[in-house]
Write a protein that holds these residues in place. Sequence first.
Motif, PDB file in Angstrom:
ATOM      1  N   ASP A 156       0.606  -1.281  -0.108  1.00 23.87           N
ATOM      2  CA  ASP A 156       0.055  -0.007  -0.055  1.00 23.87           C
ATOM      3  C   ASP A 156       0.765   1.218   0.007  1.00 23.87           C
ATOM      4  OD1 ASP A 156       0.831   0.217   2.497  1.00 23.87           O
ATOM      5  OD2 ASP A 156      -0.839  -0.630   3.504  1.00 23.87           O
ATOM      6  N   SER A 179       6.358   2.343  -3.729  1.00 21.16           N
ATOM      7  CA  SER A 179       5.541   1.223  -3.224  1.00 21.16           C
ATOM      8  C   SER A 179       5.997  -0.011  -3.709  1.00 21.16           C
ATOM      9  CB  SER A 179       3.847   1.253  -4.017  1.00 21.16           C
ATOM     10  OG  SER A 179       3.482  -0.032  -3.832  1.00 21.16           O
ATOM     11  N   THR A 189       1.995   6.315  -4.135  1.00 23.30           N
ATOM     12  CA  THR A 189       0.435   5.868  -4.044  1.00 23.30           C
ATOM     13  C   THR A 189       0.025   7.240  -3.377  1.00 23.30           C
ATOM     14  OG1 THR A 189       0.837   5.306  -1.756  1.00 23.30           O
ATOM     15  CG2 THR A 189       0.914   3.676  -3.559  1.00 23.30           C
ATOM     16  N   PHE A 191      -3.188   8.407  -0.669  1.00 27.13           N
ATOM     17  CA  PHE A 191      -4.174   7.602   0.457  1.00 27.13           C
ATOM     18  C   PHE A 191      -4.882   8.435   1.225  1.00 27.13           C
ATOM     19  CE2 PHE A 191      -0.006   8.695   2.379  1.00 27.13           C
ATOM     20  CZ  PHE A 191      -0.425   9.235   3.431  1.00 27.13           C
ATOM     21  N   ASN A 201      -6.261   3.178   0.278  1.00 31.40           N
ATOM     22  CA  ASN A 201      -5.434   3.516  -0.907  1.00 31.40           C
ATOM     23  C   ASN A 201      -6.257   3.958  -1.918  1.00 31.40           C
ATOM     24  OD1 ASN A 201      -3.025   3.728  -2.495  1.00 31.40           O
ATOM     25  ND2 ASN A 201      -2.288   1.653  -1.425  1.00 31.40           N
TER      26      ASN A 201
END
Length: 202
Positions: A156, A179, A189, A191, A201
């Motif tokens: 994640d 990641s 990512t 989030f 996520n």
Amino acid sequence: MADGAGNFYGTADYGGTANASYGGYGYGTIFEIAGNGAVTAPFLFGNTNGAYPSGGLVLGADGNFYGTARWGGQGIAGSVPGYGTIFRMSPDGTFTNLYRFTGGSDGGFIYAGLVQGRDGYLYGAAFNGGSQGFCTLFKISTNGNFVSLYPFTASDGGWPYAGLAEGSDGNFYGTTLGSYSAYAGYYGTLFQLTPGGAFTNL
């Protein structure tokens, strides 16, 4: 960061007290710029109270400034002088170390600053450590009560370099630098984090 009285406060990543182990560069400072341009340094960092405050300051609802130092705090021997700190400074320059990172499940080496949520807690992201080894998200009260909210895992995201932003929905949003998803790439990512620690996520 303005204090509401015409003064501005910030952090300098180097300078201040000399650090012979790193070529004579200082451990960093908190500085104040008055409305007339006069600059003072109400606090100089050192090994035990933090070092290299790259994240800047946030003005809390209580009128104090809060920030992070990415190194220092623990005072371990060798090339790394600790895993970083969270601190408070009053407008008159009174400095208080609220938390010293251990580099374990709480994380360490925090590059980003803090954001104060509607609940009064200060939220942030540590760049290293965490129970899974991919960094962690946390909150801390203004009196130093530290809570690890979410440890990043292999899929994640990892290494949140920037800070968090509070959305109009009361949740926090942020980014990771990389990641390990399927070990296929390191592209980062986006989030969402609730104040209670629920992670999504995006």
